[in-house]
Design a protein around this motif. Structure first.
Motif, PDB file in Angstrom:
ATOM      1  N   VAL A  39       0.844  -1.197   0.000  1.00 14.95           N
ATOM      2  CA  VAL A  39       0.000   0.000   0.000  1.00 14.95           C
ATOM      3  C   VAL A  39       0.874   1.241   0.000  1.00 14.95           C
ATOM      4  CG1 VAL A  39      -1.740   1.299   1.299  1.00 14.95           C
ATOM      5  CG2 VAL A  39      -1.854  -1.196   1.211  1.00 14.95           C
ATOM      6  N   MET A  40       0.537   2.188  -0.860  1.00 15.69           N
ATOM      7  CA  MET A  40       1.238   3.465  -0.911  1.00 15.69           C
ATOM      8  C   MET A  40       0.237   4.582  -0.634  1.00 15.69           C
ATOM      9  SD  MET A  40       4.201   2.276  -1.582  1.00 15.69           S
ATOM     10  CE  MET A  40       5.149   3.766  -1.832  1.00 15.69           C
ATOM     11  N   PHE A  41       0.673   5.583   0.149  1.00 16.81           N
ATOM     12  CA  PHE A  41      -0.198   6.701   0.523  1.00 16.81           C
ATOM     13  C   PHE A  41       0.274   7.989  -0.133  1.00 16.81           C
ATOM     14  CE2 PHE A  41      -0.368   3.806   4.252  1.00 16.81           C
ATOM     15  CZ  PHE A  41      -1.731   3.538   4.244  1.00 16.81           C
ATOM     16  N   HIS A  42      -0.625   8.979  -0.174  1.00 17.59           N
ATOM     17  CA  HIS A  42      -0.251  10.329  -0.596  1.00 17.59           C
ATOM     18  C   HIS A  42      -1.053  11.323   0.243  1.00 17.59           C
ATOM     19  CE1 HIS A  42      -3.979  11.270  -2.878  1.00 17.59           C
ATOM     20  NE2 HIS A  42      -4.009   9.956  -3.044  1.00 17.59           N
ATOM     21  N   ASP A  43      -0.493  12.519   0.398  1.00 15.45           N
ATOM     22  CA  ASP A  43      -1.215  13.521   1.171  1.00 15.45           C
ATOM     23  C   ASP A  43      -2.338  14.106   0.327  1.00 15.45           C
ATOM     24  OD1 ASP A  43       0.492  14.862  -0.584  1.00 15.45           O
ATOM     25  OD2 ASP A  43       0.598  16.618   0.712  1.00 15.45           O
ATOM     26  N   LEU A  44      -3.397  14.541   1.018  1.00 16.95           N
ATOM     27  CA  LEU A  44      -4.518  15.157   0.336  1.00 16.95           C
ATOM     28  C   LEU A  44      -4.256  16.658   0.175  1.00 16.95           C
ATOM     29  CD1 LEU A  44      -7.526  13.346   2.021  1.00 16.95           C
ATOM     30  CD2 LEU A  44      -6.375  12.802  -0.119  1.00 16.95           C
ATOM     31  N   MET A  45      -5.208  17.344  -0.416  1.00 16.49           N
ATOM     32  CA  MET A  45      -5.049  18.775  -0.631  1.00 16.49           C
ATOM     33  C   MET A  45      -4.850  19.518   0.682  1.00 16.49           C
ATOM     34  SD  MET A  45      -8.974  19.933  -1.459  1.00 16.49           S
ATOM     35  CE  MET A  45      -8.502  21.651  -1.519  1.00 16.49           C
ATOM     36  N   SER A  46      -4.172  20.640   0.592  1.00 14.85           N
ATOM     37  CA  SER A  46      -3.897  21.460   1.771  1.00 14.85           C
ATOM     38  C   SER A  46      -4.693  22.756   1.703  1.00 14.85           C
ATOM     39  CB  SER A  46      -2.400  21.787   1.875  1.00 14.85           C
ATOM     40  OG  SER A  46      -1.647  20.605   2.004  1.00 14.85           O
ATOM     41  N   GLN A  47      -5.112  23.232   2.872  1.00 15.49           N
ATOM     42  CA  GLN A  47      -5.792  24.526   2.944  1.00 15.49           C
ATOM     43  C   GLN A  47      -4.735  25.620   3.064  1.00 15.49           C
ATOM     44  OE1 GLN A  47      -8.426  24.934   6.257  1.00 15.49           O
ATOM     45  NE2 GLN A  47      -9.280  26.883   5.561  1.00 15.49           N
ATOM     46  N   THR A  48      -4.767  26.571   2.153  1.00 15.79           N
ATOM     47  CA  THR A  48      -3.786  27.649   2.143  1.00 15.79           C
ATOM     48  C   THR A  48      -4.278  28.801   2.996  1.00 15.79           C
ATOM     49  OG1 THR A  48      -3.067  27.022  -0.087  1.00 15.79           O
ATOM     50  CG2 THR A  48      -2.490  29.242   0.683  1.00 15.79           C
ATOM     51  N   LEU A  49      -3.543  29.063   4.082  1.00 13.51           N
ATOM     52  CA  LEU A  49      -3.892  30.175   4.956  1.00 13.51           C
ATOM     53  C   LEU A  49      -3.387  31.496   4.387  1.00 13.51           C
ATOM     54  CD1 LEU A  49      -3.112  28.532   8.412  1.00 13.51           C
ATOM     55  CD2 LEU A  49      -5.253  28.513   7.111  1.00 13.51           C
ATOM     56  N   SER A  50      -2.224  31.472   3.788  1.00 10.06           N
ATOM     57  CA  SER A  50      -1.688  32.644   3.095  1.00 10.06           C
ATOM     58  C   SER A  50      -0.736  32.176   2.011  1.00 10.06           C
ATOM     59  CB  SER A  50      -0.969  33.583   4.073  1.00 10.06           C
ATOM     60  OG  SER A  50       0.160  32.960   4.637  1.00 10.06           O
ATOM     61  N   GLY A  51      -0.728  32.889   0.896  1.00 10.09           N
ATOM     62  CA  GLY A  51       0.118  32.508  -0.210  1.00 10.09           C
ATOM     63  C   GLY A  51       1.528  33.031  -0.062  1.00 10.09           C
ATOM     64  N   ALA A  52       2.380  32.618  -0.979  1.00 12.30           N
ATOM     65  CA  ALA A  52       3.759  33.084  -0.973  1.00 12.30           C
ATOM     66  C   ALA A  52       3.834  34.518  -1.484  1.00 12.30           C
ATOM     67  CB  ALA A  52       4.613  32.170  -1.846  1.00 12.30           C
ATOM     68  N   THR A  53       4.819  35.263  -0.985  1.00 12.30           N
ATOM     69  CA  THR A  53       5.066  36.625  -1.465  1.00 12.30           C
ATOM     70  C   THR A  53       6.495  36.712  -1.984  1.00 12.30           C
ATOM     71  OG1 THR A  53       5.765  37.381   0.740  1.00 12.30           O
ATOM     72  CG2 THR A  53       3.424  37.601   0.185  1.00 12.30           C
ATOM     73  N   ALA A  54       6.687  37.534  -2.994  1.00 15.37           N
ATOM     74  CA  ALA A  54       8.007  37.686  -3.603  1.00 15.37           C
ATOM     75  C   ALA A  54       8.859  38.662  -2.800  1.00 15.37           C
ATOM     76  CB  ALA A  54       7.861  38.181  -5.038  1.00 15.37           C
ATOM     77  N   PRO A  55      10.166  38.511  -2.851  1.00 17.84           N
ATOM     78  CA  PRO A  55      11.042  39.477  -2.169  1.00 17.84           C
ATOM     79  C   PRO A  55      10.897  40.874  -2.782  1.00 17.84           C
ATOM     80  CG  PRO A  55      12.235  37.492  -2.791  1.00 17.84           C
ATOM     81  CD  PRO A  55      10.924  37.418  -3.464  1.00 17.84           C
ATOM     82  N   PRO A  64       4.453  30.095   1.483  1.00 14.62           N
ATOM     83  CA  PRO A  64       3.014  29.883   1.737  1.00 14.62           C
ATOM     84  C   PRO A  64       2.795  29.167   3.064  1.00 14.62           C
ATOM     85  CG  PRO A  64       3.810  28.340   0.096  1.00 14.62           C
ATOM     86  CD  PRO A  64       4.922  29.312   0.331  1.00 14.62           C
ATOM     87  N   GLN A  65       1.671  29.480   3.694  1.00 17.63           N
ATOM     88  CA  GLN A  65       1.270  28.820   4.937  1.00 17.63           C
ATOM     89  C   GLN A  65       0.074  27.929   4.617  1.00 17.63           C
ATOM     90  OE1 GLN A  65       0.693  31.507   8.233  1.00 17.63           O
ATOM     91  NE2 GLN A  65       2.324  32.881   7.547  1.00 17.63           N
ATOM     92  N   GLN A  66       0.286  26.622   4.798  1.00 18.11           N
ATOM     93  CA  GLN A  66      -0.748  25.654   4.437  1.00 18.11           C
ATOM     94  C   GLN A  66      -0.930  24.624   5.537  1.00 18.11           C
ATOM     95  OE1 GLN A  66       1.254  24.623   0.586  1.00 18.11           O
ATOM     96  NE2 GLN A  66      -0.808  24.931  -0.267  1.00 18.11           N
ATOM     97  N   VAL A  67      -2.170  24.170   5.691  1.00 20.81           N
ATOM     98  CA  VAL A  67      -2.499  23.108   6.641  1.00 20.81           C
ATOM     99  C   VAL A  67      -3.004  21.908   5.843  1.00 20.81           C
ATOM    100  CG1 VAL A  67      -3.916  22.409   8.597  1.00 20.81           C
ATOM    101  CG2 VAL A  67      -3.074  24.762   8.433  1.00 20.81           C
ATOM    102  N   GLY A  68      -2.347  20.773   6.010  1.00 21.02           N
ATOM    103  CA  GLY A  68      -2.764  19.570   5.289  1.00 21.02           C
ATOM    104  C   GLY A  68      -4.096  19.045   5.783  1.00 21.02           C
ATOM    105  N   LEU A  69      -4.809  18.345   4.904  1.00 22.34           N
ATOM    106  CA  LEU A  69      -6.152  17.866   5.237  1.00 22.34           C
ATOM    107  C   LEU A  69      -6.247  16.342   5.255  1.00 22.34           C
ATOM    108  CD1 LEU A  69      -8.251  20.435   3.179  1.00 22.34           C
ATOM    109  CD2 LEU A  69      -7.660  20.497   5.605  1.00 22.34           C
ATOM    110  N   GLY A  70      -5.130  15.678   5.520  1.00 21.50           N
ATOM    111  CA  GLY A  70      -5.197  14.237   5.709  1.00 21.50           C
ATOM    112  C   GLY A  70      -4.433  13.449   4.678  1.00 21.50           C
ATOM    113  N   VAL A  71      -4.672  12.149   4.670  1.00 27.62           N
ATOM    114  CA  VAL A  71      -3.944  11.199   3.833  1.00 27.62           C
ATOM    115  C   VAL A  71      -4.930  10.425   2.975  1.00 27.62           C
ATOM    116  CG1 VAL A  71      -4.025   9.346   5.554  1.00 27.62           C
ATOM    117  CG2 VAL A  71      -2.174   9.383   3.881  1.00 27.62           C
ATOM    118  N   GLY A  72      -4.477  10.032   1.789  1.00 27.47           N
ATOM    119  CA  GLY A  72      -5.302   9.226   0.902  1.00 27.47           C
ATOM    120  C   GLY A  72      -4.551   8.006   0.408  1.00 27.47           C
TER     121      GLY A  72
END
Length: 265
Positions: A39-55, A64-72
């Motif tokens: 069995v092989m797993f992969h992470d599910l989509m992440s909720q983006t709290l804030s995106g990346a900003t350029a210098p 970017p600040q993201q919170v993962g939403l589980g495993v599939g």
């Protein structure tokens, strides 16, 4: 509700599936020609709290600040690594040394299936069949039948079914066919050590043994299961601990939610 609660539930479901696969592998440790799954797993989509900003000129960039939403479940693979040969001394027990699958005919008379299990025998009609009575096919897709006046049968590394006749002469009744696929892991298990082709396995290329990429035939031997018990028990421990860890996450979430509910008191 807490995101971690749902992530933990998905984790527990995933490791339940992993334990199902491990249990089946262990159950088939002595099944001839069996191929273990993983069995092989992969992470599910992440909720983006804030995106990346350029210098910029006065500030650096931020990630970017993201919170993962589980495993599939990514896949349940079946590596076609060879099993160890076991010598039996039975002339109609066959093992494939290398690539390829024996070709058999299913009871509908039109569908072909494929197997690495070579525990064959000759039935009362002199046909070479599997333990379930399915016809073993030759390179041309026909059932293999030996003459009635046969004293003994031997099968060489090229898959030739050589019959010693009553008059002392030898006759080659047929040549066992082997099938190969562009993607053998894409075959689908249907039980009884049998596989059928799928849209991702590619179509069967049936040739004679011991030529090109095709393996040779070893008579008087069987290919054993490729299950590695050491690996399976190690994976079982990992799956068990991971399941417990996810269950602990749910317990901790429940305690935190209880504290929130008690804030009104």
């Amino acid at each position: 509700m807490m995101r971690s609660l749902y992530s933990a539930v998905l984790g527990m479901r995933g490791f339940q599936t992993k334990m199902d696969v491990i249990g089946n592998n262990i159950a088939n440790v002595n099944t001839v020609g069996f191929k273990a799954s993983r069995v092989m797993f992969h992470d599910l989509m992440s909720q983006t709290l804030s995106g990346a900003t350029a210098p910029g000129n006065t500030t650096g960039g931020s990630n970017p600040q993201q919170v993962g939403l589980g495993v599939g479940l990514a896949s349940i693979d079946t590596p076609m690594t060879p099993g160890a040969p076991m010598m039996t001394g039975v002339p109609t027990d066959l093992a494939i040394d290398g690539n390829g699958f024996f070709v058999v005919q299913l009871p509908d008379g039109a569908t072909q299936a494929y197997t690495r299990a070579g525990n064959f025998h000759i039935d009362s009609n002199r046909n070479l069949v599997t333990s379930e009575g399915l016809f073993v096919l030759d390179t041309g897709g026909a059932p293999i039948q030996v003459p009635d006046n046969t004293k003994s049968v031997s099968i060489d590394k090229n898959g030739n079914v050589n019959c010693l006749l009553d008059d002392g002469t030898t006759q080659t009744a047929a040549q066992i066919g082997l099938a190969n696929f562009a993607n053998p892991e894409g075959l689908q298990k249907i039980g009884n050590n049998l596989y059928v082709e799928t849209t991702n396995s590619g179509t069967a290329d049936v040739q004679a043994p011991n030529q090109g990429v095709f393996g040779s035939i070893t008579s008087g031997a069987l290919e054993m299961s490729n299950v590695d018990l050491t690996n399976e028990f190690t994976e079982m421990i990992i799956a068990q601990r991971a399941f417990q860890a996810n269950a602990r996450t749910i317990t901790s979430d429940d305690q935190m939610l209880q504290e929130v509910v008690n804030l009104k008191r």
